[in-house]
Scaffold this active site. Structure first.
Site, PDB file in Angstrom:
ATOM      1  N   CYS A  95       4.833  -1.082   4.966  1.00 48.89           N
ATOM      2  CA  CYS A  95       3.786  -0.850   4.261  1.00 48.89           C
ATOM      3  C   CYS A  95       2.477  -1.814   4.773  1.00 48.89           C
ATOM      4  CB  CYS A  95       4.114  -0.861   2.866  1.00 48.89           C
ATOM      5  SG  CYS A  95       5.542   0.247   2.349  1.00 48.89           S
ATOM      6  N   ASP A 113       2.862  -5.139   3.779  1.00 48.66           N
ATOM      7  CA  ASP A 113       2.527  -6.391   2.735  1.00 48.66           C
ATOM      8  C   ASP A 113       4.070  -6.651   2.251  1.00 48.66           C
ATOM      9  OD1 ASP A 113       2.337  -4.308   0.917  1.00 48.66           O
ATOM     10  OD2 ASP A 113       0.217  -4.723   0.792  1.00 48.66           O
ATOM     11  N   CYS A 154      -2.475  -8.145   3.494  1.00 46.21           N
ATOM     12  CA  CYS A 154      -4.113  -8.169   3.748  1.00 46.21           C
ATOM     13  C   CYS A 154      -4.696  -9.364   2.937  1.00 46.21           C
ATOM     14  CB  CYS A 154      -4.853  -6.825   3.339  1.00 46.21           C
ATOM     15  SG  CYS A 154      -4.159  -6.417   1.627  1.00 46.21           S
ATOM     16  N   CYS A 206      -1.394  -4.435  -4.372  1.00 48.81           N
ATOM     17  CA  CYS A 206      -1.248  -5.760  -4.194  1.00 48.81           C
ATOM     18  C   CYS A 206      -1.104  -6.745  -5.290  1.00 48.81           C
ATOM     19  CB  CYS A 206      -2.355  -6.666  -3.325  1.00 48.81           C
ATOM     20  SG  CYS A 206      -2.868  -5.809  -1.900  1.00 48.81           S
TER      21      CYS A 206
END
Ligand SMILES: Cc1ncc(COP(=O)(O)O)c(C=O)c1O
Lengths: 396, 144
Positions: free
Chosen positions: B34, B36, B59, B103
């Site tokens: 994915c 991360d 990211c 995130c």
């Protein structure tokens, strides 16, 4: 310090030639080309000249050029034309490739919902469609083949003339999205057997929001935008005169300087590639020798593309990535996935795309900064740690 | 701008970046597929998180949320760290773009995963009521 702009596949800086050509039409020469008085006729004449220029660069006839709002519109119109003409004869099969631009893929998706059948040719690990696989895929009811001239992410130049020849032989209409190719590689629509071709000005130092669709004589275009009789009724709306004039000037300039520019661009690109491939567990995507002169697409294991881009931006370098985070979706770029790259590697991609405006100094700075940023991100990456400790297998 | 000043600051100058050699607890969440993965290392003394470090593959916002989350739990009792919500992390960062909210969820989960690990190594300790059983990556809407 100047910024290093290395994202020319996204868009390019306007050339001085194009800018100067546009100026009069932004100000004094503002007439509507449809008007009969002098100011209108001057604009009409400018359109005429621009059409001639664009046609000449493609080895086409001016009557075969329709101006559009850019590459996306040209792609939409070309594909809908192929589908519409095919459907009239009961042909509802369309062939394309897995790594087309979304302007093509999404149009095909829409047609699929309307009962068309779509075959997407694989592009293999190297990023090329195979002509024999195309030949195999063509059926009695194939209405259109649409394969891009050069890929926007990895730069691979497709065997367009061979594809054109097969399509001619089979009597199938052939469209190519030449948005990344026009002004960068020689195009001869006649010799290459191209029936429909899209291009976009802002990829060759022309202005944004303007493009063209070539349609071979006899191919009746489907109209996307109904209204006035502009563009011989094939695309209504008062023409973007300054944009069209700028596009023609930029294309003429790009075609005239093509060989010389490509030589220097390729020199820079190859120098950069030679250094960046020294980064361990890195990989070039596509085949640079068989691609656009300025494109270099690489993956670096253990890093994520968006953070790579942001840190490069901090160091004055603009580039792009096919990571999910930059694509705005949850998946990494469909182009990299089409090459068979695993997701985790595709997330760590970097696209550098150079133009004739890049300098030796730009290359030097890219060579200096990319390895540093990759090393920094790997240092903080649990994925990289696992790779180093053997808990995870290196893929590249 | 995609990101707030705060996000960019934490991305450019991540706090508590690194690993802890003899950590009392380690939590890893996310999936390389994915894009991360966050790994959090904790030192815990008498129910207090005395030190925390992180490593992240991801990211800009993944790095920034990890950094912010470590700041928000450092020096805090376990019970308080368990209350850390992704929303609090987002607020502390002056917001995140909608498609980056996952995130912050990952950051919250990394803390919880580390604490689950801590109690797994300390069966003699009573588990706080707020401690989840497990973190399931598959539940995340990110990968679908
Ligand atoms: C291959 C390709 N096709 C189509 C487009 C769309 O062109 P435009 O931005 O002019 O609509 C682009 C550029 O974004 C492209 O790279």
């Amino acid at each position: 310090m100047n910024h290093v702009y290395a994202d020319n596949a996204a868009t390019t800086a306007l050339s001085d030639t194009a800018f100067n050509a546009m100026l009069p039409y932004l100000k004094e020469q503002f007439g509507n080309p449809s008007s009969l008085y002098m100011a209108g006729q001057k604009a009409q004449e400018a359109l005429y000249q621009a059409r001639e220029t664009v046609a000449r660069c493609l080895h086409a006839d001016p009557k075969e050029i329709t101006f559009t709002s850019g590459g996306s519109e040209a792609d939409n119109q070309a594909i809908l034309t192929g589908a519409f003409l095919g459907a009239q004869k009961g042909k509802k099969h369309l062939i394309s490739s897995a790594f087309e631009h979304h302007a093509v893929l999404h149009t095909l998706k829409k047609l699929e919902k309307q009962g068309f059948e779509v075959t997407l040719l694989p592009v293999h690990e190297d990023g090329f469609v195979r002509v024999d696989e195309l030949r195999e895929a063509i059926r009695e009811d194939t209405a259109l083949v649409t394969v891009m001239f050069a890929n926007n992410e990895i730069g691979t130049i497709q065997p367009i003339a061979e594809i054109g020849a097969v399509c001619r032989e089979k009597g199938v209409l052939f469209h190519t999205d030449a948005v990344q190719a026009a002004g960068h590689v020689p195009i001869d629509v006649q010799a290459m057997g191209i029936d429909l071709l899209s291009l976009s000005a802002h990829k060759f130092h022309g202005p944004k929001g303007v493009g063209a669709l070539y349609a071979k004589k006899g191919v009746r275009l489907f109209t996307l935008i109904e209204g006035g009789a502009q563009e011989r009724g094939k695309r209504a709306g008062t023409e973007n005169v300054p944009g069209i004039v700028g596009m023609a000037a930029a294309l003429e300039e790009a075609c005239a300087g093509m060989e010389k520019n490509n030589l220097s661009i390729k020199g820079l690109r190859d120098r950069i590639a030679a250094q960046l491939t020294k980064i361990p567990h890195s990989k070039i995507n596509g085949v640079p020798e068989r691609g656009l002169a300025g494109t270099l697409n690489m993956c670096f294991e253990g890093v994520e593309g968006e953070s790579l881009l942001l840190l490069l931006d901090d160091r004055g370098i603009s580039a792009s990535s096919g990571s999910a985070c930059t694509s705005g979706s949850l998946d990494p770029s469909h182009v990299l996935l089409a090459l068979g790259l695993p997701h985790e590697v595709a997330h760590g991609s970097l696209r550098l795309s150079l133009s004739a405006y890049n300098t030796e100094e730009d290359a030097r700075r890219i060579i200096e900064h990319v390895p540093q940023v990759v090393a920094y991100l790997r240092e903080m990456s649990p994925v990289w740690k696992d790779l180093e400790e053997g808990k995870r297998k290196h893929v590249i | 701008m995609l990101y707030s000043e705060k996000v960019m600051d934490h991305f450019r100058n991540p706090r508590n970046l690194g690993t802890i050699d003899n950590a009392d607890a380690i939590g890893e969440v996310g999936n390389a597929k994915c894009g991360d993965i966050m790994k959090m290392y904790l030192k815990i003394e008498n129910g207090i998180i005395t030190d925390v470090k992180f490593n992240t593959f991801g990211c800009g916002s993944a790095i920034a949320t990890s950094s912010m989350a470590t700041e928000m739990i450092k020096g805090k009792p376990i019970e308080e760290a368990l209350q850390l919500s992704n929303r609090a992390v987002v607020e502390a960062l002056d917001g995140l773009p909608a498609h980056k909210i996952h995130c912050s969820v990952l950051a919250e989960e990394a803390v919880k995963a580390a604490l689950i690990d801590y109690y797994a190594h300390h069966p003699e300790l009573e588990k706080p009521a707020a401690l989840p059983e497990a973190i399931h990556c598959e539940d995340c809407a990110h990968c679908g």
